[in-house]
Design a protein around this motif. Structure first.
Motif, PDB file in Angstrom:
ATOM      1  N   THR A  57       0.825  -1.204   0.000  1.00 54.83           N
ATOM      2  CA  THR A  57       0.000   0.000   0.000  1.00 54.83           C
ATOM      3  C   THR A  57       0.859   1.254   0.000  1.00 54.83           C
ATOM      4  OG1 THR A  57      -0.086   0.149   2.407  1.00 54.83           O
ATOM      5  CG2 THR A  57      -1.782  -1.205   1.338  1.00 54.83           C
ATOM      6  N   GLU A  58       0.214   2.384  -0.222  1.00 52.29           N
ATOM      7  CA  GLU A  58       0.940   3.652  -0.223  1.00 52.29           C
ATOM      8  C   GLU A  58       1.479   4.019   1.153  1.00 52.29           C
ATOM      9  OE1 GLU A  58      -2.653   6.814  -0.435  1.00 52.29           O
ATOM     10  OE2 GLU A  58      -2.771   5.109  -1.810  1.00 52.29           O
ATOM     11  N   GLY A  59       0.968   3.384   2.208  1.00 57.28           N
ATOM     12  CA  GLY A  59       1.468   3.641   3.550  1.00 57.28           C
ATOM     13  C   GLY A  59       2.619   2.755   3.969  1.00 57.28           C
ATOM     14  N   HIS A  60       3.006   1.796   3.112  1.00 55.87           N
ATOM     15  CA  HIS A  60       4.179   0.976   3.402  1.00 55.87           C
ATOM     16  C   HIS A  60       5.417   1.877   3.452  1.00 55.87           C
ATOM     17  CE1 HIS A  60       7.507  -1.816   2.657  1.00 55.87           C
ATOM     18  NE2 HIS A  60       6.716  -2.774   3.114  1.00 55.87           N
ATOM     19  N   PRO A  61       6.352   1.647   4.388  1.00 57.18           N
ATOM     20  CA  PRO A  61       7.494   2.562   4.537  1.00 57.18           C
ATOM     21  C   PRO A  61       8.281   2.802   3.257  1.00 57.18           C
ATOM     22  CG  PRO A  61       7.398   1.039   6.379  1.00 57.18           C
ATOM     23  CD  PRO A  61       6.337   0.595   5.422  1.00 57.18           C
ATOM     24  N   THR A  80      -4.189 -10.804 -19.435  1.00 52.41           N
ATOM     25  CA  THR A  80      -5.151  -9.869 -18.839  1.00 52.41           C
ATOM     26  C   THR A  80      -5.447  -8.737 -19.816  1.00 52.41           C
ATOM     27  OG1 THR A  80      -3.467  -8.446 -17.825  1.00 52.41           O
ATOM     28  CG2 THR A  80      -4.261 -10.319 -16.513  1.00 52.41           C
ATOM     29  N   GLU A  81      -6.520  -8.033 -19.544  1.00 49.02           N
ATOM     30  CA  GLU A  81      -6.893  -6.890 -20.374  1.00 49.02           C
ATOM     31  C   GLU A  81      -5.798  -5.830 -20.375  1.00 49.02           C
ATOM     32  OE1 GLU A  81     -10.417  -3.447 -20.502  1.00 49.02           O
ATOM     33  OE2 GLU A  81     -10.648  -5.249 -19.254  1.00 49.02           O
ATOM     34  N   GLU A  82      -5.107  -5.690 -19.255  1.00 47.84           N
ATOM     35  CA  GLU A  82      -4.040  -4.700 -19.142  1.00 47.84           C
ATOM     36  C   GLU A  82      -2.751  -5.142 -19.841  1.00 47.84           C
ATOM     37  OE1 GLU A  82      -6.728  -4.601 -15.545  1.00 47.84           O
ATOM     38  OE2 GLU A  82      -5.605  -6.173 -16.612  1.00 47.84           O
ATOM     39  N   LEU A  83      -2.753  -6.377 -20.378  1.00 47.72           N
ATOM     40  CA  LEU A  83      -1.564  -6.992 -20.976  1.00 47.72           C
ATOM     41  C   LEU A  83      -0.442  -7.086 -19.940  1.00 47.72           C
ATOM     42  CD1 LEU A  83      -1.552  -5.529 -24.613  1.00 47.72           C
ATOM     43  CD2 LEU A  83      -2.796  -7.489 -23.670  1.00 47.72           C
ATOM     44  N   MET A  84      -0.846  -7.494 -18.739  1.00 46.60           N
ATOM     45  CA  MET A  84       0.061  -7.704 -17.616  1.00 46.60           C
ATOM     46  C   MET A  84      -0.151  -9.103 -17.047  1.00 46.60           C
ATOM     47  SD  MET A  84       1.987  -5.014 -16.736  1.00 46.60           S
ATOM     48  CE  MET A  84       2.222  -5.057 -14.953  1.00 46.60           C
ATOM     49  N   PRO A  85       0.815  -9.636 -16.308  1.00 46.63           N
ATOM     50  CA  PRO A  85       0.582 -10.903 -15.605  1.00 46.63           C
ATOM     51  C   PRO A  85      -0.556 -10.754 -14.599  1.00 46.63           C
ATOM     52  CG  PRO A  85       2.924 -10.379 -15.687  1.00 46.63           C
ATOM     53  CD  PRO A  85       2.201  -9.164 -16.163  1.00 46.63           C
ATOM     54  N   LEU A  86      -1.346 -11.807 -14.424  1.00 40.71           N
ATOM     55  CA  LEU A  86      -2.525 -11.730 -13.568  1.00 40.71           C
ATOM     56  C   LEU A  86      -2.171 -11.521 -12.100  1.00 40.71           C
ATOM     57  CD1 LEU A  86      -5.595 -11.945 -13.188  1.00 40.71           C
ATOM     58  CD2 LEU A  86      -5.310 -14.426 -12.988  1.00 40.71           C
ATOM     59  N   ALA A  87      -1.144 -12.207 -11.595  1.00 42.55           N
ATOM     60  CA  ALA A  87      -0.838 -12.151 -10.165  1.00 42.55           C
ATOM     61  C   ALA A  87      -0.527 -10.729  -9.710  1.00 42.55           C
ATOM     62  CB  ALA A  87       0.317 -13.092  -9.829  1.00 42.55           C
ATOM     63  N   ILE A  88       0.309 -10.008 -10.443  1.00 46.40           N
ATOM     64  CA  ILE A  88       0.655  -8.647 -10.028  1.00 46.40           C
ATOM     65  C   ILE A  88      -0.527  -7.706 -10.232  1.00 46.40           C
ATOM     66  CG2 ILE A  88       1.661  -7.973 -12.253  1.00 46.40           C
ATOM     67  CD1 ILE A  88       2.885  -6.926  -8.728  1.00 46.40           C
ATOM     68  N   THR A  89      -1.338  -7.946 -11.253  1.00 46.75           N
ATOM     69  CA  THR A  89      -2.523  -7.122 -11.480  1.00 46.75           C
ATOM     70  C   THR A  89      -3.483  -7.216 -10.302  1.00 46.75           C
ATOM     71  OG1 THR A  89      -2.346  -7.367 -13.884  1.00 46.75           O
ATOM     72  CG2 THR A  89      -4.497  -6.735 -13.007  1.00 46.75           C
ATOM     73  N   LEU A  90      -3.765  -8.428  -9.847  1.00 46.75           N
ATOM     74  CA  LEU A  90      -4.663  -8.601  -8.703  1.00 46.75           C
ATOM     75  C   LEU A  90      -4.034  -8.089  -7.414  1.00 46.75           C
ATOM     76  CD1 LEU A  90      -6.111 -12.168  -9.420  1.00 46.75           C
ATOM     77  CD2 LEU A  90      -7.243  -9.956  -9.777  1.00 46.75           C
ATOM     78  N   ALA A  91      -2.733  -8.292  -7.251  1.00 42.33           N
ATOM     79  CA  ALA A  91      -2.067  -7.814  -6.037  1.00 42.33           C
ATOM     80  C   ALA A  91      -2.178  -6.295  -5.919  1.00 42.33           C
ATOM     81  CB  ALA A  91      -0.602  -8.253  -6.037  1.00 42.33           C
ATOM     82  N   HIS A  92      -1.972  -5.590  -7.016  1.00 39.54           N
ATOM     83  CA  HIS A  92      -2.108  -4.126  -6.999  1.00 39.54           C
ATOM     84  C   HIS A  92      -3.554  -3.702  -6.737  1.00 39.54           C
ATOM     85  CE1 HIS A  92       1.958  -3.231  -7.936  1.00 39.54           C
ATOM     86  NE2 HIS A  92       1.917  -3.551  -9.221  1.00 39.54           N
ATOM     87  N   GLN A  93      -4.492  -4.395  -7.334  1.00 34.73           N
ATOM     88  CA  GLN A  93      -5.902  -4.051  -7.126  1.00 34.73           C
ATOM     89  C   GLN A  93      -6.306  -4.246  -5.667  1.00 34.73           C
ATOM     90  OE1 GLN A  93      -8.077  -6.372 -10.017  1.00 34.73           O
ATOM     91  NE2 GLN A  93      -7.374  -5.135 -11.746  1.00 34.73           N
ATOM     92  N   LEU A  94      -5.722  -5.230  -5.011  1.00 33.79           N
ATOM     93  CA  LEU A  94      -6.016  -5.468  -3.595  1.00 33.79           C
ATOM     94  C   LEU A  94      -5.480  -4.347  -2.710  1.00 33.79           C
ATOM     95  CD1 LEU A  94      -5.309  -9.302  -3.398  1.00 33.79           C
ATOM     96  CD2 LEU A  94      -7.526  -8.207  -3.005  1.00 33.79           C
ATOM     97  N   THR A  95      -4.250  -3.923  -2.935  1.00 34.64           N
ATOM     98  CA  THR A  95      -3.708  -2.839  -2.105  1.00 34.64           C
ATOM     99  C   THR A  95      -4.412  -1.517  -2.395  1.00 34.64           C
ATOM    100  OG1 THR A  95      -1.885  -2.606  -3.706  1.00 34.64           O
ATOM    101  CG2 THR A  95      -1.440  -3.854  -1.702  1.00 34.64           C
ATOM    102  N   LYS A  96      -4.774  -1.323  -3.650  1.00 36.44           N
ATOM    103  CA  LYS A  96      -5.538  -0.116  -3.979  1.00 36.44           C
ATOM    104  C   LYS A  96      -6.900  -0.131  -3.297  1.00 36.44           C
ATOM    105  CE  LYS A  96      -6.900   2.737  -7.936  1.00 36.44           C
ATOM    106  NZ  LYS A  96      -6.925   2.843  -9.422  1.00 36.44           N
ATOM    107  N   LYS A  97      -7.542  -1.301  -3.254  1.00 36.81           N
ATOM    108  CA  LYS A  97      -8.829  -1.430  -2.581  1.00 36.81           C
ATOM    109  C   LYS A  97      -8.694  -1.202  -1.078  1.00 36.81           C
ATOM    110  CE  LYS A  97     -13.262  -2.560  -2.790  1.00 36.81           C
ATOM    111  NZ  LYS A  97     -14.243  -1.724  -3.518  1.00 36.81           N
ATOM    112  N   LEU A  98      -7.616  -1.684  -0.483  1.00 39.71           N
ATOM    113  CA  LEU A  98      -7.362  -1.416   0.934  1.00 39.71           C
ATOM    114  C   LEU A  98      -7.327   0.088   1.204  1.00 39.71           C
ATOM    115  CD1 LEU A  98      -4.604  -3.965   2.066  1.00 39.71           C
ATOM    116  CD2 LEU A  98      -6.836  -3.631   3.140  1.00 39.71           C
ATOM    117  N   ALA A  99      -6.627   0.823   0.354  1.00 41.99           N
ATOM    118  CA  ALA A  99      -6.533   2.270   0.533  1.00 41.99           C
ATOM    119  C   ALA A  99      -7.888   2.951   0.345  1.00 41.99           C
ATOM    120  CB  ALA A  99      -5.510   2.853  -0.439  1.00 41.99           C
TER     121      ALA A  99
END
Length: 389
Positions: free
Chosen positions: A15-19, A136-155
């Motif tokens: 997340t954006e709050g990670h040091p 993926t639609e973003e033309l990215m690997p799925l694992a990193i795409t979902l990982a980013h979406q999760l931290t963004k959702k947390l924020a």
């Protein structure tokens, strides 16, 4: 029955709050301030954060002026560190700065008309990689795409106060099961999120699964998916009070989550004359256009540069056996179609703008914001024409 090859691949995000991400945002916040006043600013800023302290150091040559401590405090405030009781906040942290001018030995190599070669050269030696995949639609690997979406959702959930006990620090990790090279399901999700002291672990796990994981991962989840939420039991002490942060320590989360190679250079705090940032953007731009054109299902592009020299010393296109054309022919087409000299691709991708702080969180690639010019697929038709497809 045919045996199908199965494997699991894992990526993480923070997340954006990670040091470390606090540091990336501060470094790029300073970079944006410099470019706002002087688009040709030369900036290489590193940040360190710990309990009650921010240290900003590096090199900067610019014609503009700025209040660095003010920028630092504003970034920290916007992230959400506003409570002094948790050991780090925007008003009470000490800010120490030590910033010098760029070395003239480096400057002459990246300034037009100076140095051994008269055109603008690369700001450093090194190799840079770009990657794209059709999974993926973003033309990215799925694992990193979902990982980013999760931290963004947390924020998002924290900032809209849907879960009042959330605090800024957090991490995600997603393990995707592949069958014959294609993603089929999410095998494991890990979420670690900082929280207030009064909430219990069972509530945290229940709410995170229902309000964070399920809305993001959706149909990729099944009855066998394993969930680990705050697997130590609690995460009260976090942020810079819990762990020292430094600029540039999340380079795998910043790129492709470990899918493909990495040149080793970090991004944040560096102006676009530093090719370990800007040429990595260029490599993604090339790889994404190749995949978007249907030339290959996945593609990795490696570029390498020598400091002070404009032309890349090497260009490699790897399509992992998925291409409809010869890789040598693809590389030759890339050399004709894409700008490969620093002055040219910096101008083409419009990198001398204050756009860099927004790149720091949730990945530098796979984004839809129009300022992420390296995500455009405007070379598809030229690639197809050049390769006769």
């Amino acid at each position: 029955m045919e045996n199908k090859k199965k494997y699991i691949f894992t990526s993480e995000s923070v997340t954006e709050g990670h040091p470390d991400k606090v540091c990336d945002q501060i470094s790029d916040g300073i970079l944006d301030a410099a470019i706002s006043g002087d688009p040709k600013s030369r900036v290489a800023i590193e940040t360190l954060v710990t309990t009650g302290l921010v240290v900003v150091a590096g090199e900067m040559t610019t014609s503009t002026t700025m209040d660095v401590p003010k920028i630092v405090r504003q970034v920290i405030k916007e992230i959400g560190y506003t409570d002094p009781s948790i050991g780090f906040d925007w008003e009470n942290c000490a800010v120490v700065t030590s910033i010098d001018a760029q070395s003239p030995d480096i400057s002459q190599g990246v300034s037009q008309g100076e140095g051994l070669y008269k055109e603008q050269g690369a700001g450093d030696q090194g190799m840079m990689f770009g990657y794209a995949s059709s999974e993926t639609e973003e033309l990215m690997p799925l694992a990193i795409t979902l990982a980013h979406q999760l931290t963004k959702k947390l924020a998002e959930v924290r900032k809209n106060k849907e879960l009042l006990w959330l605090r800024p620090d957090g991490k995600s990790q997603v393990s995707v099961e592949y069958v014959d090279g294609r993603p089929t399901r999410v095998a494991t999700v890990v979420i670690s999120t900082q929280h207030t002291a009064e909430v219990n672990h069972s509530e945290i796990k229940k709410e995170v699964i229902e309000k964070i994981i399920k809305p993001v991962c959706g149909h990729w989840l099944d009855e066998e998916t394993v969930y680990y939420v705050n697997p130590t039991g609690q995460f009260i002490i976090g942020g810079p009070h819990g762990d020292t942060g430094v600029t540039g320590r999340k380079i795998i989360a910043d790129t492709y989550g470990g899918y493909g190679n990495h040149g080793g250079g970090a991004f944040s705090g560096k102006d676009p004359s530093k090719v370990d940032r800007s040429a990595a953007y260029l490599a993604r731009y090339i790889a994404k256009n190749i995949v978007a054109a249907g030339i290959a299902k996945k593609c990795e592009v490696q570029l390498a540069y020598a400091i002070g020299v404009a032309e890349p010393v090497s260009l490699l296109v790897n399509t992992f056996g998925t291409a409809q054309a010869d890789e040598g022919d693809i590389a030759r087409a890339v050399r004709i179609i894409f700008p490969l000299k620093p002055a040219e691709f910096i101008e083409h991708l419009k990198l001398q703008r204050p756009i860099f702080r927004k790149t720091t969180c949730y990945g530098h690639f796979g984004r839809t914001d129009e300022d992420f010019t390296w995500e455009k697929t405007d070379k598809v038709d030229k690639l197809k024409l050049a390769l006769g497809l």
